[in-house]
Design an enzyme around this catalytic site. Structure first.
Site, PDB file in Angstrom:
ATOM      1  N   GLU A  29       1.209  -7.614   8.210  1.00  0.00           N
ATOM      2  CA  GLU A  29       1.493  -6.345   7.526  1.00  0.00           C
ATOM      3  C   GLU A  29       2.791  -5.802   8.110  1.00  0.00           C
ATOM      4  O   GLU A  29       2.849  -5.512   9.309  1.00  0.00           O
ATOM      5  CB  GLU A  29       0.355  -5.342   7.795  1.00  0.00           C
ATOM      6  CG  GLU A  29       0.605  -3.963   7.217  1.00  0.00           C
ATOM      7  CD  GLU A  29      -0.373  -2.911   7.747  1.00  0.00           C
ATOM      8  OE1 GLU A  29      -0.715  -2.931   8.950  1.00  0.00           O
ATOM      9  OE2 GLU A  29      -0.786  -2.056   6.955  1.00  0.00           O
TER      10      GLU A  29
ATOM     11  N   GLU B 172      -3.874   7.470  -1.254  1.00  0.00           N
ATOM     12  CA  GLU B 172      -3.470   6.064  -1.410  1.00  0.00           C
ATOM     13  C   GLU B 172      -4.467   5.368  -2.331  1.00  0.00           C
ATOM     14  O   GLU B 172      -5.668   5.612  -2.247  1.00  0.00           O
ATOM     15  CB  GLU B 172      -3.477   5.383  -0.032  1.00  0.00           C
ATOM     16  CG  GLU B 172      -3.079   3.924  -0.063  1.00  0.00           C
ATOM     17  CD  GLU B 172      -3.107   3.281   1.332  1.00  0.00           C
ATOM     18  OE1 GLU B 172      -2.720   3.930   2.328  1.00  0.00           O
ATOM     19  OE2 GLU B 172      -3.544   2.116   1.409  1.00  0.00           O
TER      20      GLU B 172
ATOM     21  N   GLU C 291       1.614   5.008  -0.168  1.00  0.00           N
ATOM     22  CA  GLU C 291       0.991   6.331  -0.022  1.00  0.00           C
ATOM     23  C   GLU C 291       1.834   7.365  -0.774  1.00  0.00           C
ATOM     24  O   GLU C 291       3.027   7.163  -0.997  1.00  0.00           O
ATOM     25  CB  GLU C 291       0.918   6.695   1.459  1.00  0.00           C
ATOM     26  CG  GLU C 291       0.055   5.724   2.245  1.00  0.00           C
ATOM     27  CD  GLU C 291       0.188   5.859   3.762  1.00  0.00           C
ATOM     28  OE1 GLU C 291      -0.761   5.514   4.455  1.00  0.00           O
ATOM     29  OE2 GLU C 291       1.256   6.280   4.240  1.00  0.00           O
TER      30      GLU C 291
ATOM     31  N   GLU D 172       0.874  -1.193   0.000  1.00  0.00           N
ATOM     32  CA  GLU D 172       0.000   0.000   0.000  1.00  0.00           C
ATOM     33  C   GLU D 172       0.897   1.224   0.000  1.00  0.00           C
ATOM     34  O   GLU D 172       1.363   1.651   1.057  1.00  0.00           O
ATOM     35  CB  GLU D 172      -0.843   0.110   1.252  1.00  0.00           C
ATOM     36  CG  GLU D 172      -1.347  -1.101   1.916  1.00  0.00           C
ATOM     37  CD  GLU D 172      -1.833  -0.725   3.333  1.00  0.00           C
ATOM     38  OE1 GLU D 172      -2.485   0.303   3.513  1.00  0.00           O
ATOM     39  OE2 GLU D 172      -1.528  -1.481   4.253  1.00  0.00           O
TER      40      GLU D 172
ATOM     41  N   ARG E  53      -0.710   0.246  15.827  1.00  0.00           N
ATOM     42  CA  ARG E  53      -0.074   0.722  14.596  1.00  0.00           C
ATOM     43  C   ARG E  53       1.330   1.293  14.827  1.00  0.00           C
ATOM     44  O   ARG E  53       2.003   1.683  13.870  1.00  0.00           O
ATOM     45  CB  ARG E  53      -0.982   1.753  13.910  1.00  0.00           C
ATOM     46  CG  ARG E  53      -2.113   1.118  13.111  1.00  0.00           C
ATOM     47  CD  ARG E  53      -2.992   2.186  12.460  1.00  0.00           C
ATOM     48  NE  ARG E  53      -3.535   1.779  11.184  1.00  0.00           N
ATOM     49  CZ  ARG E  53      -4.556   0.943  10.999  1.00  0.00           C
ATOM     50  NH1 ARG E  53      -5.125   0.375  12.047  1.00  0.00           N
ATOM     51  NH2 ARG E  53      -5.003   0.663   9.783  1.00  0.00           N
TER      52      ARG E  53
HETATM   53  N1  LIG Z   1      -3.795 -13.204   2.213  1.00  0.00           N
HETATM   54  C1  LIG Z   1      -3.226 -12.080   1.830  1.00  0.00           C
HETATM   55  N2  LIG Z   1      -1.891 -12.040   1.617  1.00  0.00           N
HETATM   56  C2  LIG Z   1      -1.263 -10.926   1.237  1.00  0.00           C
HETATM   57  N3  LIG Z   1      -1.913  -9.764   1.054  1.00  0.00           N
HETATM   58  C3  LIG Z   1      -3.240  -9.731   1.248  1.00  0.00           C
HETATM   59  C4  LIG Z   1      -3.962 -10.878   1.639  1.00  0.00           C
HETATM   60  N4  LIG Z   1      -5.282 -10.533   1.751  1.00  0.00           N
HETATM   61  C5  LIG Z   1      -5.367  -9.229   1.432  1.00  0.00           C
HETATM   62  N5  LIG Z   1      -4.142  -8.726   1.124  1.00  0.00           N
HETATM   63  C6  LIG Z   1      -3.756  -7.392   0.652  1.00  0.00           C
HETATM   64  O1  LIG Z   1      -3.523  -6.546   1.776  1.00  0.00           O
HETATM   65  C7  LIG Z   1      -3.664  -5.204   1.353  1.00  0.00           C
HETATM   66  C8  LIG Z   1      -4.615  -4.563   2.361  1.00  0.00           C
HETATM   67  O2  LIG Z   1      -4.613  -3.250   2.167  1.00  0.00           O
HETATM   68  P1  LIG Z   1      -5.495  -2.279   3.099  1.00  0.00           P
HETATM   69  O3  LIG Z   1      -5.359  -0.914   2.520  1.00  0.00           O
HETATM   70  O4  LIG Z   1      -6.863  -2.803   3.293  1.00  0.00           O
HETATM   71  O5  LIG Z   1      -4.718  -2.413   4.446  1.00  0.00           O
HETATM   72  P2  LIG Z   1      -4.750  -1.607   5.797  1.00  0.00           P
HETATM   73  O6  LIG Z   1      -3.436  -1.884   6.425  1.00  0.00           O
HETATM   74  O7  LIG Z   1      -5.954  -1.982   6.561  1.00  0.00           O
HETATM   75  O8  LIG Z   1      -4.841  -0.090   5.382  1.00  0.00           O
HETATM   76  P3  LIG Z   1      -4.197   1.220   6.073  1.00  0.00           P
HETATM   77  O9  LIG Z   1      -2.790   0.886   6.443  1.00  0.00           O
HETATM   78  O10 LIG Z   1      -4.267   2.276   4.992  1.00  0.00           O
HETATM   79  O11 LIG Z   1      -5.032   1.508   7.271  1.00  0.00           O
HETATM   80  C9  LIG Z   1      -4.250  -5.252  -0.067  1.00  0.00           C
HETATM   81  O12 LIG Z   1      -3.228  -5.099  -1.029  1.00  0.00           O
HETATM   82  C10 LIG Z   1      -4.828  -6.659  -0.121  1.00  0.00           C
HETATM   83  O13 LIG Z   1      -4.998  -7.182  -1.429  1.00  0.00           O
HETATM   84  N1  LIG Z   2       1.025   7.255   6.776  1.00  0.00           N
HETATM   85  C1  LIG Z   2       1.288   6.251   7.786  1.00  0.00           C
HETATM   86  C2  LIG Z   2       0.294   5.135   7.752  1.00  0.00           C
HETATM   87  C3  LIG Z   2      -1.142   5.529   7.882  1.00  0.00           C
HETATM   88  C4  LIG Z   2      -2.057   4.322   7.718  1.00  0.00           C
HETATM   89  O1  LIG Z   2      -2.068   3.443   8.607  1.00  0.00           O
HETATM   90  O2  LIG Z   2      -2.681   4.236   6.667  1.00  0.00           O
HETATM   91  C5  LIG Z   2       2.715   5.695   7.604  1.00  0.00           C
HETATM   92  O3  LIG Z   2       3.599   6.474   7.418  1.00  0.00           O
HETATM   93  O4  LIG Z   2       2.975   4.524   7.663  1.00  0.00           O
HETATM   94 MG   LIG Z   3      -1.682  -0.639   6.209  1.00  0.00          MG
HETATM   95 MG   LIG Z   4      -2.452   3.986   4.328  1.00  0.00          MG
END
Ligand SMILES: Nc1ncnc2c1ncn2[C@@H]1O[C@H](COP(=O)(O)OP(=O)(O)OP(=O)(O)O)[C@@H](O)[C@H]1O
Ligand SMILES: N[C@@H](CCC(=O)O)C(=O)O
Ligand SMILES: [Mg+2]
Ligand SMILES: [Mg+2]
Length: 473
Positions: free
Chosen positions: A361, A223, A134, A132, A342
């Site tokens: 993540e 994003e 940004e 992801e 986070r």
């Molecule tokens: N089993 C999996 N293995 C690897 N990646 C996955 C899997 N399932 C989902 N994903 C991927 O994880 C990513 C999730 O992105 P998303 O923006 O929803 O995450 P987030 O961490 O909740 O967001 P943010 O950090 O912006 O709050 C997407 O690219 C999605 O396709």
């Molecule tokens: N912008 C934040 C993440 C924000 C989010 O969780 O989407 C970073 O630097 O990682």
């Molecule tokens: Mg994220």
């Molecule tokens: Mg983000």
């Protein structure tokens, strides 16, 4: 969609395409390209490649051994939407013409080797990465060098409040306030149409798309969500992501930066990377341990956390990367894991009881990284964790602000600078080179390149803030 060389050549013939644009990535992570008249491409081009001068590519060959070959991957063939003349484009890996071997400093080759290494271990047959990235969308960016100083101004599409730059004509007042919201609707959000065009252009390019939204920083941070994919495909997708975002923005008279911390004291831009291992179509990270994770998943996390200081030399490879990794802006500083926290560098997102969505993540990376190298290095660290059963310790589920200074001091932190990460890599690279995925020559050349071209030149230059601190001393 998978394509054969014959299918691509037939496509070129049927559609009377005259120009073929071949793209490949250099070591720091920028796409390079060369366009060929269609008759220069034949079936051999897909095995032997097309020659070019590799000595001018950053981090590659010396002038006396400059010949390289770019080998297009037919599966990546698509029409480049930013060319006036219909142009078929493909992403290439690089071969040594003399030996016919894949080039050991080509990042896409390194990424392919990492996926192959995983299969060879028998642990899993597939790794999925979901990055992801940004970015900031600005109206204007000016940077340069005066006799005594370097400077920059960045203006966001949402106005000039956060840059301190006086602008003629004032503004209409619709601006996300500092730390006052994440994604308010229009008219506060002014980038809806631009993001939609970016997302749909990506889909036309063949990238699986999920969503788009404004991000937390008040100055035009955005994003787009793309779907997870296999290692090399996901890195290809990320390169298309950056290419499309920059070129659509330019069409609107805007400019984009993926640098991790363009604006002091506001959120930076990360590139969190979601990852999971699979075997025979079954997810391997779902289980009955902490947060519904498997023991294998926890060991993978153990590997990422153990090697994180060295890993960051690839996932956070610029001097600016470390201006983002500071407390208070949702960027991770603690080398720990958690389901919800986070500030921990590894998060286990909620997966709604769906084992296929079970993933970790890694929140440290940013989009100044070369995705082929960053994904390959993360996979090697995770595999090392599994092979050596590295325990990631207890999860960091407390609010770190409730911890005493003694307790806080026990949690390891991310490195404070690129130099520190490179030093860590110097000491800890067996998890990369011991696999045969990264050659020792490549790791050494990476450290040297980063020190000579980024760390040392930065250190030698007067910083704009030094003028405010010391000019009148
Ligand atoms: N089993 C999996 N293995 C690897 N990646 C996955 C899997 N399932 C989902 N994903 C991927 O994880 C990513 C999730 O992105 P998303 O923006 O929803 O995450 P987030 O961490 O909740 O967001 P943010 O950090 O912006 O709050 C997407 O690219 C999605 O396709
Ligand atoms: N912008 C934040 C993440 C924000 C989010 O969780 O989407 C970073 O630097 O990682
Ligand atoms: Mg994220
Ligand atoms: Mg983000």
């Amino acid at each position: 969609m998978a394509k054969t060389p014959q299918e691509v050549l037939k496509w070129i013939q049927d559609e009377k395409i005259k120009i073929i644009d071949l793209k490949f990535i250099d070591t720091p992570g920028i796409w390079q390209h060369c366009s060929f008249y269609y008759d220069q491409l034949d079936e051999n081009s897909f095995t032997e490649g097309i020659p070019f001068d590799g000595s001018s590519i950053r981090g590659w060959k010396a002038i006396n051994e400059s010949d390289m070959c770019m080998v297009p991957d037919p599966n990546t063939a698509t029409i480049d939407p930013f060319c006036k003349e219909p142009t078929l484009t493909m992403i290439c890996s690089i071969k040594e013409p003399r030996t016919g071997e894949w080039y050991n400093r080509d990042p896409r080759t390194i990424a392919a080797k990492a996926a192959e290494y995983l299969r060879g271990t028998g642990i899993a047959d597939t790794v999925y990465f979901g990055p992801e990235a940004e970015f900031f969308l600005f109206d204007d960016i000016r940077f340069g060098q005066t006799e005594n100083s370097s400077y920059y101004f960045a203006d966001s599409v949402e106005g000039r409040w956060n840059t301190g730059r006086e602008e003629e004509g004032g503004n209409l007042g619709y601006k996300p306030g500092y730390k006052q919201g994440y994604f308010p609707v229009a008219p506060t959000d002014t980038a809806q149409d631009i993001r939609t065009e970016m997302l749909l252009t990506m889909a036309a390019f063949g990238v699986p798309i999920e969503k788009h939204h404004h991000e937390v920083a008040s100055g035009g941070q955005n994003e787009l969500g793309i779907k997870f994919d296999k290692l090399v495909n996901s890195a290809d997708n990320l390169m298309i992501y950056k290419y499309v975002i920059k070129n659509v923005a330019k069409k609107y008279g805007k400019t984009v930066t993926f640098m991790p911390k363009p604006i002091f004291n506001d959120n930076g831009s990360g590139m969190h990377v979601h990852q999971s291992l699979w075997k025979d179509g079954q997810p391997l990270f779902a289980g009955d341990k902490y947060a519904g994770f498997s023991q294998m998943g926890l060991w993978y996390i153990g590997g990422i956390l153990k090697h994180a200081p060295a890993l960051l030399a690839f996932t956070n490879p610029t001097t600016n990367s470390y201006k983002r990794l500071v407390p208070g802006f949702e960027a991770p500083v603690n080398l720990a894991y958690s389901q919800g926290n986070r500030s921990a560098s590894v998060r286990i997102p909620l997966s709604g009881g769906n084992p296929k969505a079970k993933r970790l993540e890694f929140r440290c990376p940013d989009a100044t990284s070369n995705p082929y190298l960053a994904f390959a290095a993360m996979l090697c660290a995770g595999i090392d964790g599994i092979k050596n059963q590295i325990d990631p310790g207890e999860p960091l589920d407390v609010d770190i602000y409730d911890l005493s200074p003694e307790e806080l001091a026990k949690i390891p932190s991310t490195p404070g600078s690129l130099e520190a990460a490179l030093e860590a890599l110097e000491k800890d690279h067996e998890f990369l080179t011991g696999t045969g995925v990264f050659s020792a020559d490549f790791v050494e050349s990476w450290i040297e390149y980063k020190l000579d071209n980024e760390v040392n030149p930065m250190r030698l230059r007067p910083h704009p803030y030094e003028f405010s601190l010391y000019y009148d001393c």
